[in-house]
Scaffold this motif. Structure first.
Motif, PDB file in Angstrom:
ATOM      1  N   GLN A 425       0.854  -1.107   0.010  1.00  0.00           N
ATOM      2  CA  GLN A 425      -0.049   0.106   0.161  1.00  0.00           C
ATOM      3  C   GLN A 425       0.733   1.217   0.024  1.00  0.00           C
ATOM      4  OE1 GLN A 425      -3.129  -0.246  -0.148  1.00  0.00           O
ATOM      5  NE2 GLN A 425      -3.525  -2.090  -0.037  1.00  0.00           N
ATOM      6  N   PRO A 426       0.227   2.300  -0.178  1.00  0.00           N
ATOM      7  CA  PRO A 426       1.079   3.602  -0.044  1.00  0.00           C
ATOM      8  C   PRO A 426       1.636   4.099   1.023  1.00  0.00           C
ATOM      9  CG  PRO A 426      -0.770   3.821  -1.563  1.00  0.00           C
ATOM     10  CD  PRO A 426      -1.036   2.605  -0.848  1.00  0.00           C
ATOM     11  N   ASP A 427       1.399   3.414   2.372  1.00  0.00           N
ATOM     12  CA  ASP A 427       1.679   3.775   3.429  1.00  0.00           C
ATOM     13  C   ASP A 427       1.396   2.878   4.495  1.00  0.00           C
ATOM     14  OD1 ASP A 427       3.019   5.801   5.221  1.00  0.00           O
ATOM     15  OD2 ASP A 427       1.707   7.420   4.751  1.00  0.00           O
ATOM     16  N   TYR A 471       6.847   9.372   5.917  1.00  0.00           N
ATOM     17  CA  TYR A 471       7.676  10.295   6.566  1.00  0.00           C
ATOM     18  C   TYR A 471       9.138   9.816   6.682  1.00  0.00           C
ATOM     19  CZ  TYR A 471       3.527  12.899   7.827  1.00  0.00           C
ATOM     20  OH  TYR A 471       1.983  13.557   8.103  1.00  0.00           O
ATOM     21  N   ARG A 472       9.529   8.891   5.954  1.00  0.00           N
ATOM     22  CA  ARG A 472      10.840   8.271   6.257  1.00  0.00           C
ATOM     23  C   ARG A 472      12.036   9.121   5.853  1.00  0.00           C
ATOM     24  NH1 ARG A 472       8.352   6.717   1.671  1.00  0.00           N
ATOM     25  NH2 ARG A 472       9.577   7.015  -0.192  1.00  0.00           N
ATOM     26  N   ALA A 473      11.942  10.244   5.221  1.00  0.00           N
ATOM     27  CA  ALA A 473      13.072  10.997   4.593  1.00  0.00           C
ATOM     28  C   ALA A 473      13.847  11.802   5.831  1.00  0.00           C
ATOM     29  CB  ALA A 473      12.449  12.278   3.956  1.00  0.00           C
ATOM     30  N   LEU A 494       6.526  11.568   1.246  1.00  0.00           N
ATOM     31  CA  LEU A 494       6.509  10.712   0.241  1.00  0.00           C
ATOM     32  C   LEU A 494       5.865   9.525   0.376  1.00  0.00           C
ATOM     33  CD1 LEU A 494       7.646  11.019  -2.837  1.00  0.00           C
ATOM     34  CD2 LEU A 494       9.803   9.827  -2.206  1.00  0.00           C
ATOM     35  N   PRO A 495       4.860   9.328  -0.442  1.00  0.00           N
ATOM     36  CA  PRO A 495       4.011   7.936  -0.176  1.00  0.00           C
ATOM     37  C   PRO A 495       4.879   6.788  -0.897  1.00  0.00           C
ATOM     38  CG  PRO A 495       2.497   9.560  -1.137  1.00  0.00           C
ATOM     39  CD  PRO A 495       3.966  10.232  -1.055  1.00  0.00           C
ATOM     40  N   GLU A 500       8.175  -1.768  -3.435  1.00  0.00           N
ATOM     41  CA  GLU A 500       9.286  -1.108  -3.475  1.00  0.00           C
ATOM     42  C   GLU A 500      10.063  -1.379  -2.176  1.00  0.00           C
ATOM     43  OE1 GLU A 500      11.959   2.782  -4.243  1.00  0.00           O
ATOM     44  OE2 GLU A 500       9.760   2.966  -4.298  1.00  0.00           O
ATOM     45  N   VAL A 501      11.155  -1.962  -2.108  1.00  0.00           N
ATOM     46  CA  VAL A 501      11.897  -2.170  -0.855  1.00  0.00           C
ATOM     47  C   VAL A 501      12.691  -0.851  -0.408  1.00  0.00           C
ATOM     48  CG1 VAL A 501      13.706  -3.714   0.093  1.00  0.00           C
ATOM     49  CG2 VAL A 501      12.247  -4.807  -1.383  1.00  0.00           C
TER      50      VAL A 501
END
Length: 573
Positions: A425-427, A471-473, A494-495, A500-501
């Protein structure tokens, strides 16, 4: 003791605030311990303690806001206790949010009274601690030192996003706190907002994660007329641009000695323990840090008054109590159940050790072998799928444990988890839990009855970490290996591309624990928690749950040599 209640004093703009004064029955002048918070001043005085003796945190009559300190103890030690009600709350006039000089003006009034000798300190925990930092920054020369225990956020004000919502994961602490509120509110028909605010409001209203929690959606629809901190967190769930620069400027304004800290319980609502560490690390003034045990302090607040009075006897009375000759840091080491000391935080002698996630739910210091040594199957991920709270209260997880420890292992300080993972999912919310499990005397063999680690092992939760995937940035300049510092701004969100790993670096709130020989270090990886009651309520007001995904999400966690997911622990030899 002389008691003077509901005194009205005038701020420089004409606003009148209310305060209570408790002072020794004597013509002498005394140093003053000043307390101020949004919490109701009328529940702080000695008459409350006459009816309600200190209640432990597990007692049904424990009530969080009774935090201004033990008045009779202060009076008997030769201090005046002043408890003020900030503007815009309870018996004080005005609007909260317009009080940038009020502490200065209040201290100025205090110093002009015939019972004040010109020396002022501040007391009180939690909300009372948050106001102490603000007063220190306002810079009245009579304010000689502060003691902000349970410190509140360091970045962005008392409820700043970074320390309040680490990793950008919203929780319901502001909603639970609303039962305490004394802030003046005016409610009517929700009106139009300025265009930019209206756009934020409409986006929040369309968020299915908020709609799933009707108690929060109810607040949202009223456009900020009640429970404003919770409302603001939903319409603007990020750190405002310029917050870090403003905080760093604020740190430089604080020039007086401070004694801060919190307890191991505070990882549940984050801002007190994170705030204490961030102030201790960033403010350049004489400082001490107190990290206490796993149980919340009693209410009415009365603990650590020996230390408070030693601090103020030194700074306000000029008595050599020896407090500044002692180590700067004192912490309670769970497991060993004893006090320890250090000169800094993190501890200078810390050895940072990686514990790698492995197959079969194991956790070990040996790094994974390259796949060309062990085969392509070693690259396969561990998987869990979490249905949303609207369908289940069952929390799915991946669990990783060390072998039973051969000897005691002491872990003290900040912790991080580097996770290589994919979602569909996107998040999602990553929620990770560090536990002390055992003792475990089992032996895992192929024999019948010995194939699994016992499911009924005693476990003790130590701390947690949170990160919303989008919110991983990272702010690389401000990050350390043990404390990832995420950007958390609106522009940095960024969703995730499903499948994607990605690398996630998750901040885990600091702890201090000695894992005894025969115990296991345990890491749980989850994505949801749940209210303990019905109607989205919780049985304990100070332990909030988090706003989790309204979608079913499958999580894949990788731990091969190319993607070595690992826990970074601060080991004290």
């Amino acid at each position: 003791m002389i008691e003077e209640r509901d005194i009205r004093i005038v701020m420089r703009d004409g606003t009148r605030i209310a305060l209570d004064v408790y002072r020794p029955e004597s013509p002498e002048r005394f140093p003053v311990l000043y307390a101020a918070a949004l919490h109701n001043k009328d529940m702080q005085g000695p008459d409350i303690a006459d009816v309600l003796p200190p209640q432990p945190a597990n007692a049904p009559l424990w009530f969080g806001p009774i935090e201004a300190g033990d008045t009779r103890r202060f009076i008997s030690a030769g201090y005046v206790h002043v408890i003020a009600q900030p503007r815009g709350s309870a018996k004080s006039e005005g609007h909260y949010g317009h009080e940038d000089t009020d502490h200065y003006d209040t201290i100025e009034w205090i110093t002009q009274q015939p019972w004040c000798n010109g020396n002022v300190g501040m007391v009180g925990i939690s909300g009372y601690a948050g106001e102490q930092w603000r007063a220190a920054a306002q810079g009245h020369p009579a304010l000689k030192a502060i003691f902000p225990y349970d410190a509140c956020s360091a970045y962005g004000g008392m409820f700043g996003f970074r320390d309040f919502y680490p990793g950008g994961v919203l929780h319901t602490f502001p909603y639970l706190l609303d039962v305490f509120s004394t802030v003046h509110e005016s409610r009517g028909i929700p009106g139009e907002l300025p265009p930019e605010e209206e756009a934020l409001f409409n986006a929040a209203m369309a968020n299915p994660d908020f709609k799933m929690y009707m108690n929060l959606y109810n607040i949202l629809t009223q456009k900020g007329q009640r429970t404003f901190i919770m409302y603001r967190s939903m319409v603007a769930p990020w750190e405002a641009d310029g917050t870090l620069e403003a905080a760093e400027k604020f740190f430089r304004k604080i020039k007086i000695p401070f004694y801060t800290g919190s307890g191991a319980y505070a990882y549940t609502y984050k801002l007190h323990w994170l705030g204490a560490q961030h102030y201790f690390q960033n403010v350049k003034a004489p400082a001490k840090l107190l990290f206490t045990g796993p149980a919340h302090l009693d209410r009415p607040f009365h603990q650590y008054h020996d230390e408070i009075l030693r601090w103020y006897d030194h700074w306000l009375k000029g008595i050599d109590t020896g407090i500044m000759d002692e180590p700067r840091v004192r912490y309670w080491l769970m497991g060993a159940n004893e006090w320890r000391t250090a000169e800094n935080w993190p501890l200078p002698e810390t050895q940072w050790v990686k514990f790698y996630l492995r197959d079969w739910g194991s956790l070990a210091t040996e790094p994974p072998q390259p796949s060309h040594h062990v085969g392509a199957a070693a690259r396969e991920p561990d998987v869990f799928t979490q249905m949303p709270l609207r369908k289940t209260t069952k929390i799915e997880r991946l669990r990783y444990l060390t072998e039973p420890l051969a000897s005691d292992l002491t872990v003290v300080g900040p912790i991080s988890l580097t996770l290589y993972a994919a979602i569909d999912q996107p998040d999602t919310n990553w929620i990770v839990v560090l536990k002390d499990v055992g003792p475990d005397v089992s032996v895992v063999t192929a024999r019948e009855g010995e194939r699994d680690i016992p499911a009924d092992l005693r476990e003790r939760e130590l701390t947690r970490g949170w990160l919303k995937a989008s919110y991983r940035a990272l702010d690389e300049e401000r990050s350390t290996p043990w404390e990832p510092f995420h950007k958390l701004t609106r522009a940095s969100i960024l969703p995730v591309t499903p499948g994607e790993v990605l690398e996630y670096r998750i901040q885990i709130i600091a702890t201090a624990n000695q894992f005894k020989a025969g115990h296991r270090i345990c890491l749980d990886i989850t994505s949801m928690d749940a209210p303990t009651g019905t109607g989205a309520m919780t049985n304990v007001e100070y332990i909030p749950y988090h706003v989790c995904s309204s979608r079913t999400v499958t999580h894949r966690v990788y731990h091969d040599a190319e993607r070595p997911s690992h826990l970074l622990l601060p080991i004290i030899r």
